[in-house]
Design an enzyme around this catalytic site. Structure first.
Site, mmCIF file in Angstrom:
data_model
loop_
_atom_site.group_PDB
_atom_site.id
_atom_site.type_symbol
_atom_site.label_atom_id
_atom_site.label_comp_id
_atom_site.label_asym_id
_atom_site.label_seq_id
_atom_site.Cartn_x
_atom_site.Cartn_y
_atom_site.Cartn_z
ATOM 1 C CG ASN A 46 -139.109 -50.427 9.610
ATOM 2 O OD1 ASN A 46 -139.215 -49.494 8.912
ATOM 3 N ND2 ASN A 46 -138.262 -51.446 9.506
ATOM 4 C CD GLU A 95 -141.814 -53.425 1.031
ATOM 5 O OE1 GLU A 95 -142.077 -52.258 1.531
ATOM 6 O OE2 GLU A 95 -140.779 -53.683 0.603
ATOM 7 C CG HIS A 150 -136.732 -55.180 6.382
ATOM 8 N ND1 HIS A 150 -135.786 -54.201 6.541
ATOM 9 C CD2 HIS A 150 -136.256 -56.178 6.095
ATOM 10 C CE1 HIS A 150 -134.761 -54.557 6.074
ATOM 11 N NE2 HIS A 150 -134.754 -56.104 5.836
ATOM 12 C CG ASP A 156 -134.408 -54.062 10.140
ATOM 13 O OD1 ASP A 156 -135.411 -53.386 10.257
ATOM 14 O OD2 ASP A 156 -133.448 -54.230 9.210
#
Ligand code: GRF
Length: 191
Positions: A104, A176, A106, A147
């Site tokens: 993932n 990102e 974040h 997370d």
């Protein structure tokens, strides 16, 4: 490395991957939990097959829907799945149906500003309210807890005195994109 991408909305991280074509990475399937989102247009523009799998299509049963997501990834031969702005928690049936790796991205330096409610601008507002001079983004393994999986890579972004949540979000988002492409290349190279 065959890549699956889970999306829910804008799809700028998906777009960054499809534009950069990270070495060793072959994007093979995009899955959205929401119809009509920009990320699906991005997939179509780049000729990557995409599917919409909504909870409503499974009588509201998250477990059945997530088993279908995992199954679709497995059927497509996906080895690595990235949650690129995917906005629902994956339930255990997903991990039973998909044996590959799931990661993932974040928009903070986890473990700071992760967990419940830390989505979108809320993350950047919390950073500004705290007075932190630095924030960033994190790519991490996905564990059952939100997370919570081990961190794979991070990038740091300075907070400027005149930042508001929007300007900070825009700068972190750019970082990102670079982090995600670099991390995918590293994962493909090191497997
Ligand atoms: C990104 O900030 C990502 O870190 C977070 O959700 C946002 C998705 O943006 N998980 P996009 O859909 O990739 O543009």
């Amino acid at each position: 490395m065959r890549l699956g991408i889970l999306v829910s909305g804008r799809g700028s991280n998906l777009e960054a991957i499809l534009r950069a074509r990270p070495a060793g990475i072959e994007p093979v399937l995009v899955i959205s939990n929401r119809p009509g989102v920009r990320a699906l247009d991005v997939a179509a523009q780049h000729g990557v097959p995409a599917r919409v799998l909504r909870r409503a299509d499974f009588g509201g049963d998250a477990s059945a829907r997530d088993a279908a997501i995992g199954g679709a990834l497995t059927d497509a031969g996906v080895e690595l799945t990235i949650l690129a702005g995917y906005d629902q928690l994956l339930v255990p049936s997903y991990f039973e149906a998909f044996g590959g790796r799931t990661i993932n991205i974040h928009p903070s330096l986890l473990p700071s500003y992760g967990g419940a409610g830390m989505l979108g601008l809320a993350v950047h507002r919390a950073v500004l309210e705290s007075g932190d001079r630095e924030t960033g983004a994190t790519v991490h393994e996905v564990a059952a807890e939100l997370d919570a999986g081990p961190v794979l890579s991070q990038i740091r972004v300075a907070v400027r005195p005149d930042d508001d949540a929007e300007t900070l979000a825009a700068r972190v988002l750019e970082a990102e994109h670079a982090l995600l492409v670099a991390t995918l290349e590293q994962l493909a190279a090191s497997r």
